[in-house]
Scaffold this active site. Structure first.
Site, PDB file in Angstrom:
ATOM      1  N   ASP A  41       3.054  -5.280   5.343  1.00  0.00           N
ATOM      2  CA  ASP A  41       4.070  -5.040   4.314  1.00  0.00           C
ATOM      3  C   ASP A  41       5.156  -6.111   4.361  1.00  0.00           C
ATOM      4  O   ASP A  41       5.929  -6.181   5.311  1.00  0.00           O
ATOM      5  CB  ASP A  41       4.703  -3.663   4.527  1.00  0.00           C
ATOM      6  CG  ASP A  41       3.744  -2.537   4.203  1.00  0.00           C
ATOM      7  OD1 ASP A  41       3.251  -2.491   3.066  1.00  0.00           O
ATOM      8  OD2 ASP A  41       3.494  -1.701   5.092  1.00  0.00           O
ATOM      9  N   MET A  57       0.781   3.470  -5.512  1.00  0.00           N
ATOM     10  CA  MET A  57       1.743   3.847  -4.460  1.00  0.00           C
ATOM     11  C   MET A  57       1.927   5.366  -4.467  1.00  0.00           C
ATOM     12  O   MET A  57       2.152   5.964  -5.524  1.00  0.00           O
ATOM     13  CB  MET A  57       3.097   3.175  -4.698  1.00  0.00           C
ATOM     14  CG  MET A  57       3.132   1.680  -4.502  1.00  0.00           C
ATOM     15  SD  MET A  57       2.720   1.091  -2.840  1.00  0.00           S
ATOM     16  CE  MET A  57       3.922   1.918  -1.802  1.00  0.00           C
ATOM     17  N   MET A  95       8.519  -7.395   2.722  1.00  0.00           N
ATOM     18  CA  MET A  95       9.630  -6.915   1.878  1.00  0.00           C
ATOM     19  C   MET A  95      10.789  -7.904   1.951  1.00  0.00           C
ATOM     20  O   MET A  95      11.010  -8.527   2.995  1.00  0.00           O
ATOM     21  CB  MET A  95      10.105  -5.546   2.363  1.00  0.00           C
ATOM     22  CG  MET A  95       8.996  -4.521   2.500  1.00  0.00           C
ATOM     23  SD  MET A  95       9.663  -2.896   2.898  1.00  0.00           S
ATOM     24  CE  MET A  95       8.153  -2.008   3.308  1.00  0.00           C
ATOM     25  N   MET A 107       6.034  -6.802  -1.406  1.00  0.00           N
ATOM     26  CA  MET A 107       7.073  -6.057  -2.134  1.00  0.00           C
ATOM     27  C   MET A 107       8.267  -6.999  -2.241  1.00  0.00           C
ATOM     28  O   MET A 107       9.288  -6.829  -1.578  1.00  0.00           O
ATOM     29  CB  MET A 107       7.401  -4.760  -1.382  1.00  0.00           C
ATOM     30  CG  MET A 107       6.322  -3.701  -1.554  1.00  0.00           C
ATOM     31  SD  MET A 107       6.368  -2.425  -0.293  1.00  0.00           S
ATOM     32  CE  MET A 107       5.468  -3.253   1.012  1.00  0.00           C
ATOM     33  N   HIS A 167       0.614  -6.854   1.517  1.00  0.00           N
ATOM     34  CA  HIS A 167       1.246  -6.102   0.432  1.00  0.00           C
ATOM     35  C   HIS A 167       2.636  -6.685   0.188  1.00  0.00           C
ATOM     36  O   HIS A 167       3.568  -6.441   0.954  1.00  0.00           O
ATOM     37  CB  HIS A 167       1.334  -4.614   0.851  1.00  0.00           C
ATOM     38  CG  HIS A 167       1.985  -3.730  -0.157  1.00  0.00           C
ATOM     39  ND1 HIS A 167       2.351  -2.426   0.110  1.00  0.00           N
ATOM     40  CD2 HIS A 167       2.353  -3.949  -1.449  1.00  0.00           C
ATOM     41  CE1 HIS A 167       2.899  -1.888  -0.961  1.00  0.00           C
ATOM     42  NE2 HIS A 167       2.933  -2.790  -1.916  1.00  0.00           N
ATOM     43  N   SER A 181      -1.007   0.331   8.536  1.00  0.00           N
ATOM     44  CA  SER A 181       0.121  -0.535   8.216  1.00  0.00           C
ATOM     45  C   SER A 181       0.901  -0.853   9.485  1.00  0.00           C
ATOM     46  O   SER A 181       1.416   0.052  10.153  1.00  0.00           O
ATOM     47  CB  SER A 181       1.051   0.157   7.214  1.00  0.00           C
ATOM     48  OG  SER A 181       2.267  -0.558   7.153  1.00  0.00           O
ATOM     49  N   ASP A 223      -1.233   4.075  -0.874  1.00  0.00           N
ATOM     50  CA  ASP A 223      -0.327   3.642   0.198  1.00  0.00           C
ATOM     51  C   ASP A 223       0.908   4.522   0.180  1.00  0.00           C
ATOM     52  O   ASP A 223       1.638   4.549  -0.818  1.00  0.00           O
ATOM     53  CB  ASP A 223       0.041   2.167  -0.041  1.00  0.00           C
ATOM     54  CG  ASP A 223       0.915   1.585   1.055  1.00  0.00           C
ATOM     55  OD1 ASP A 223       1.139   2.263   2.072  1.00  0.00           O
ATOM     56  OD2 ASP A 223       1.375   0.438   0.873  1.00  0.00           O
ATOM     57  N   HIS A 252      -2.948  -3.763   7.218  1.00  0.00           N
ATOM     58  CA  HIS A 252      -2.063  -3.803   6.049  1.00  0.00           C
ATOM     59  C   HIS A 252      -0.708  -4.346   6.500  1.00  0.00           C
ATOM     60  O   HIS A 252      -0.083  -3.821   7.424  1.00  0.00           O
ATOM     61  CB  HIS A 252      -1.938  -2.379   5.506  1.00  0.00           C
ATOM     62  CG  HIS A 252      -1.132  -2.246   4.266  1.00  0.00           C
ATOM     63  ND1 HIS A 252      -1.657  -2.449   3.006  1.00  0.00           N
ATOM     64  CD2 HIS A 252       0.169  -1.895   4.078  1.00  0.00           C
ATOM     65  CE1 HIS A 252      -0.721  -2.236   2.095  1.00  0.00           C
ATOM     66  NE2 HIS A 252       0.400  -1.898   2.718  1.00  0.00           N
TER      67      HIS A 252
END
Ligand SMILES: O=C(CO)[C@H](O)[C@H](O)COP(=O)(O)O
Ligand SMILES: [Fe+2]
Length: 222
Positions: free
Chosen positions: A34, A136, A36, A67, A65, A9, A174, A32
């Site tokens: 993330d 998760m 957010m 979020m 990913h 990540s 993750d 990966h």
């Protein structure tokens, strides 16, 4: 035999040296990413312009990913940028099947994610729609949190269901994955391991990737 995939990540990379840090993980299977939004989780990371550049310069495919709130609206935008797979959360999407099919139509893999307090069983009825299910192993929002071993029963129940139905669905984990916890998650049935701080916090990220891969491969049961 299913190959274990390691997905570092870049949340734990140096955001001022992203290209250098992408090249440091060239032996990984996926990067990966993330995303957010300060709403679905209490953190804000990166959006389309940065993900676009990552997709352009990364030597390995991007696993995005999300979020964020309203992935039904935004996930296709990330597929358009060239992500190999886009993950969205059970707690955020309104129409997971429609969204998964839309991503597939765009040539992108669809991954459905559950948070630690969410059950995996509701996904069983729509399992065939997804390439990957993400369990998760921390509350989403931040890197560097402690691994939640209490999620392993969920991984086992999901792997048993996938095996029983003869599906090829990947199970991703993750949060808090490291050379120490890799065997635990692989033994439970996970085959895609995301690791942020354990990779970028190591002196040699490529070596940390291989340590995680070896520990997981030795413990994985197909
Ligand atoms: O989705 C995430 C957090 O919500 C990250 O991917 C995850 O936390 C990776 O970091 P670490 O391996 O340090 O736990
Ligand atoms: Fe993540």
């Amino acid at each position: 035999m299913t190959a274990i995939q390691i997905a570092p990540s870049i949340l734990s990379a140096d955001f001022c040296n992203l290209e250098r840090d992408l090249n440091r993980i060239a032996n990984a299977d996926l990067v990966h990413v993330d995303v957010m939004d300060h709403h679905f989780v209490p953190n804000l990371t990166m959006g389309e312009p940065i993900v676009k550049r990552i997709c352009e310069v990364s030597p390995i495919p991007a696993d995005v990913h999300l979020m964020i709130e309203d992935p039904d609206r935004w996930a296709p935008e990330f597929a358009k940028l060239g992500a190999k797979s886009v993950t969205f959360h059970m707690g955020a999407t309104h129409a997971p099947v429609r969204l998964a099919r839309q991503l597939h139509d765009m040539g992108c893999e669809a991954c459905f994610a559950v948070r630690p307090a969410e059950p995996v069983e509701p996904i069983f009825d729509i399992l065939e729609e997804f390439d990957t299910i993400l369990i998760m192993t921390v509350e989403p929002g931040f890197g560097g949190q402690k691994f939640l071993s209490n999620q392993m029963d969920k991984v086992r129940r999901l792997r048993d269901e996938i095996t029983r139905r003869g599906l090829k669905t990947n199970i991703q984990v993750d949060g808090g994955v490291s050379p120490k916890t890799a065997a635990t998650v692989a033994e439970a049935g996970a085959n895609i391991l995301v690791a942020g701080s354990a990779v970028y916090g190591a002196e040699d990220p490529a070596q940390a990737i291989e340590q995680i891969r070896e520990a997981a491969q030795a413990a994985y049961r197909d």
